[in-house]
Design a protein around this motif. Structure first.
Motif, PDB file in Angstrom:
ATOM      1  N   VAL A 297       0.858  -1.186   0.000  1.00 56.13           N
ATOM      2  CA  VAL A 297       0.000   0.000   0.000  1.00 56.13           C
ATOM      3  C   VAL A 297       0.892   1.233   0.000  1.00 56.13           C
ATOM      4  O   VAL A 297       1.729   1.399   0.892  1.00 56.13           O
ATOM      5  CB  VAL A 297      -0.937   0.007   1.220  1.00 56.13           C
ATOM      6  N   ILE A 298       0.717   2.090  -1.003  1.00 55.64           N
ATOM      7  CA  ILE A 298       1.571   3.270  -1.174  1.00 55.64           C
ATOM      8  C   ILE A 298       0.707   4.521  -1.164  1.00 55.64           C
ATOM      9  O   ILE A 298      -0.164   4.682  -2.026  1.00 55.64           O
ATOM     10  CB  ILE A 298       2.361   3.201  -2.502  1.00 55.64           C
ATOM     11  N   GLY A 299       0.952   5.407  -0.215  1.00 50.56           N
ATOM     12  CA  GLY A 299       0.192   6.642  -0.181  1.00 50.56           C
ATOM     13  C   GLY A 299       0.648   7.562   0.930  1.00 50.56           C
ATOM     14  O   GLY A 299       0.934   7.109   2.049  1.00 50.56           O
ATOM     15  N   ALA A 300       0.745   8.838   0.630  1.00 51.39           N
ATOM     16  CA  ALA A 300       1.146   9.821   1.642  1.00 51.39           C
ATOM     17  C   ALA A 300       0.145   9.827   2.789  1.00 51.39           C
ATOM     18  O   ALA A 300      -1.067   9.828   2.579  1.00 51.39           O
ATOM     19  CB  ALA A 300       1.248  11.204   1.015  1.00 51.39           C
ATOM     20  N   GLY A 301       0.646   9.805   4.013  1.00 49.95           N
ATOM     21  CA  GLY A 301      -0.206   9.804   5.194  1.00 49.95           C
ATOM     22  C   GLY A 301      -0.656   8.426   5.633  1.00 49.95           C
ATOM     23  O   GLY A 301      -1.405   8.304   6.606  1.00 49.95           O
ATOM     24  N   SER A 302      -0.193   7.384   4.961  1.00 49.81           N
ATOM     25  CA  SER A 302      -0.678   6.040   5.271  1.00 49.81           C
ATOM     26  C   SER A 302      -0.177   5.520   6.618  1.00 49.81           C
ATOM     27  O   SER A 302      -0.777   4.616   7.198  1.00 49.81           O
ATOM     28  CB  SER A 302      -0.294   5.055   4.158  1.00 49.81           C
ATOM     29  N   LEU A 303       0.913   6.086   7.153  1.00 47.37           N
ATOM     30  CA  LEU A 303       1.399   5.638   8.454  1.00 47.37           C
ATOM     31  C   LEU A 303       0.338   5.826   9.532  1.00 47.37           C
ATOM     32  O   LEU A 303       0.206   5.007  10.440  1.00 47.37           O
ATOM     33  CB  LEU A 303       2.677   6.392   8.835  1.00 47.37           C
ATOM     34  N   ALA A 304      -0.453   6.898   9.423  1.00 45.63           N
ATOM     35  CA  ALA A 304      -1.503   7.155  10.409  1.00 45.63           C
ATOM     36  C   ALA A 304      -2.592   6.092  10.371  1.00 45.63           C
ATOM     37  O   ALA A 304      -3.370   5.955  11.323  1.00 45.63           O
ATOM     38  CB  ALA A 304      -2.115   8.536  10.166  1.00 45.63           C
ATOM     39  N   ARG A 305      -2.648   5.325   9.295  1.00 45.65           N
ATOM     40  CA  ARG A 305      -3.660   4.270   9.154  1.00 45.65           C
ATOM     41  C   ARG A 305      -3.056   2.878   9.365  1.00 45.65           C
ATOM     42  O   ARG A 305      -3.648   1.878   8.956  1.00 45.65           O
ATOM     43  CB  ARG A 305      -4.322   4.367   7.780  1.00 45.65           C
ATOM     44  N   LEU A 306      -1.880   2.813   9.979  1.00 46.22           N
ATOM     45  CA  LEU A 306      -1.229   1.526  10.190  1.00 46.22           C
ATOM     46  C   LEU A 306      -2.118   0.575  10.980  1.00 46.22           C
ATOM     47  O   LEU A 306      -2.295  -0.592  10.605  1.00 46.22           O
ATOM     48  CB  LEU A 306       0.106   1.741  10.919  1.00 46.22           C
ATOM     49  N   GLY A 307      -2.677   1.041  12.088  1.00 41.13           N
ATOM     50  CA  GLY A 307      -3.535   0.184  12.907  1.00 41.13           C
ATOM     51  C   GLY A 307      -4.736  -0.319  12.139  1.00 41.13           C
ATOM     52  O   GLY A 307      -5.103  -1.507  12.216  1.00 41.13           O
ATOM     53  N   GLU A 308      -5.351   0.567  11.382  1.00 36.20           N
ATOM     54  CA  GLU A 308      -6.504   0.201  10.558  1.00 36.20           C
ATOM     55  C   GLU A 308      -6.135  -0.872   9.536  1.00 36.20           C
ATOM     56  O   GLU A 308      -6.869  -1.841   9.320  1.00 36.20           O
ATOM     57  CB  GLU A 308      -7.020   1.463   9.860  1.00 36.20           C
ATOM     58  N   GLN A 309      -4.974  -0.699   8.903  1.00 37.01           N
ATOM     59  CA  GLN A 309      -4.523  -1.663   7.895  1.00 37.01           C
ATOM     60  C   GLN A 309      -4.217  -3.016   8.530  1.00 37.01           C
ATOM     61  O   GLN A 309      -4.525  -4.069   7.960  1.00 37.01           O
ATOM     62  CB  GLN A 309      -3.283  -1.127   7.178  1.00 37.01           C
ATOM     63  N   VAL A 310      -3.589  -3.006   9.707  1.00 36.69           N
ATOM     64  CA  VAL A 310      -3.280  -4.261  10.395  1.00 36.69           C
ATOM     65  C   VAL A 310      -4.563  -4.965  10.822  1.00 36.69           C
ATOM     66  O   VAL A 310      -4.704  -6.193  10.674  1.00 36.69           O
ATOM     67  CB  VAL A 310      -2.360  -3.994  11.609  1.00 36.69           C
ATOM     68  N   ALA A 311      -5.511  -4.218  11.357  1.00 41.80           N
ATOM     69  CA  ALA A 311      -6.788  -4.809  11.755  1.00 41.80           C
ATOM     70  C   ALA A 311      -7.506  -5.432  10.562  1.00 41.80           C
ATOM     71  O   ALA A 311      -8.144  -6.486  10.679  1.00 41.80           O
ATOM     72  CB  ALA A 311      -7.668  -3.747  12.410  1.00 41.80           C
TER      73      ALA A 311
END
Length: 399
Positions: free
Chosen positions: A29-43
């Motif tokens: 997954v490549i996108g600016a600001g995606s680090l803030a959605r790490l938990g969401e992506q892991v879930a």
């Protein structure tokens, strides 16, 4: 199998590139600001609230992004802790991996737990290897924060550590469950590290994407003097394209050959002699990407000597390496040590060393008939005649 790229929503939405492995496919997954959605992506991967997560990072990355990563994971209900390790190439050892194992023991990580690698290729390799070996294998998510890791090291499941006799001789294949690339984290990356990452991007152009190579040449030509040697010179639009195309190129090769039985060996272009430079100069003296650039220059010169590709294409490669502010001359190394180091390379088969050699921009061959005389004469051609360092010498701060 192929790697499929899909985009959902607006042009600002993250781009997802699939690594289509038969047993363990996963998204990049490549996108600016995606680090803030790490938990969401892991879930979204199926990790439930209460899952134990160990975030492995290094001091510099932790200063900028450690708290954000932990906060995102905890907001998703995950029980996240972090381990900060020193992670230079000289620390990429079994002893450092043991520190990760110790942290896993303290946190009581279970088989359903997760390790998150937050950092560059060294952190990714060691955290991935620790995940591969803890309880005989637990899940890992790669969150690369360097250009080199984003386009290469974090994708493909290669993990491991160095041995005094050679680079990455100890390791395992252990595919991540997710690779999360946030280009915004490159804002804090030193320019030298950015340049090192450009070596891997150039590699993809040489081994299989002539259009990418031409696009890099055009971008360099538009900015004489600036070239491709900094994130500012490359620009956000081209950077996003380079991240996507490099990740897609790596994904296609990995999907076709997960464990380097054949095609995947082409990803080692520039690495065979590059690893020699890293090993003999001392890990960390020359960055991995800088060594790969030197190795690509040497592989191109060998290909010219063997009549596999033209002097014109070699000149194009050298010009693009220079435009990225990378070294392309051979350092002063003992010839016998070079040959001995090559024989210790993990790509040796039945005593014969395999080289990836270019035949055209966008095409390479794997050869095992490169003689020692050809290697030594080639690196002699690339060795500066003057003892003083020139602008393309493998200086610690090239460009």
């Amino acid at each position: 199998m192929s790697a499929a790229a899909t985009t959902a929503g607006s042009a600002c939405s993250p781009r997802t590139i699939r690594v289509e492995l038969s047993a363990n496919p996963y998204p990049v997954v490549i996108g600016a600001g995606s680090l803030a959605r790490l938990g969401e992506q892991v879930a979204a991967l199926g990790f439930k609230a209460g899952t134990k997560v160990l975030v492995v990072t290094n001091p510099d990355v932790d200063t900028h992004y450690g708290a954000a990563a932990l906060a995102s994971l905890r907001e998703a209900g995950l029980v996240a802790e972090r381990l900060v390790i020193e992670a230079g190439e000289d620390r990429k050892t079994p002893a450092t991996v043991a520190l990760i194992h110790d942290a896993a023991f303290r946190q009581k990580l279970e088989r359903g737990s997760l390790i998150v690698a937050l950092g560059g290729g060294v952190v990714g390799d060691m955290a991935g290897f620790a995940a591969a070996t803890w309880l005989r294998g637990i899940a890992v998510v790669q969150v690369p924060t360097t250009l080199l890791a984003m386009v290469d090291a974090a994708i493909g499941g290669k993990t491991g550590v160095n041995h005094p006799g050679g680079k990455n001789l100890i390791g395992a294949f252990h595919q991540p469950r997710l690779v999360l690339v946030d280009p915004a984290t490159l804002a804090t990356l030193p320019e030298r590290e950015f340049r090192a990452g450009m070596a891997e991007v150039i590699k993809y152009g040489v081994i299989g994407d002539a259009v990418l190579f031409a696009d890099l040449e055009a971008a360099a030509a538009r900015q004489p003097g600036a070239g491709l040697a900094s994130q500012q010179a490359v620009g956000a639009k081209l950077l996003q394209s380079l991240l996507e195309r490099s990740a897609a190129a790596k994904a296609r090769v990995v999907a076709a050959d997960e464990r380097e039985g054949g095609l995947r060996a082409i990803l080692n272009y520039g690495h065979t002699l590059g690893h020699v430079v890293e090993t003999l100069r001392g890990y960390g003296t020359v960055l991995h990407g800088e060594a790969v650039a030197i190795g690509m220059a040497a592989a191109g010169e060998i290909a010219v000597a063997m009549g596999l590709w033209s002097r014109q294409d070699q000149a194009r490669q050298l010009a693009l390496i220079a435009a990225a502010g990378l070294p392309h001359t051979w350092p002063s190394l003992d010839n016998e040590a070079v040959l001995a180091c090559l024989q210790g390379d993990k790509k040796v088969r039945e005593g014969r060393l395999r080289f990836v050699l270019p035949t055209a921009i966008g095409a390479v061959q794997i050869r095992d008939d490169v003689t020692a005389d050809t290697i030594l004469s080639t690196i002699a051609e690339l060795t500066p005649k003057s003892a003083s360092a020139g602008p393309s010498d493998p200086d610690p701060h090239p460009g």
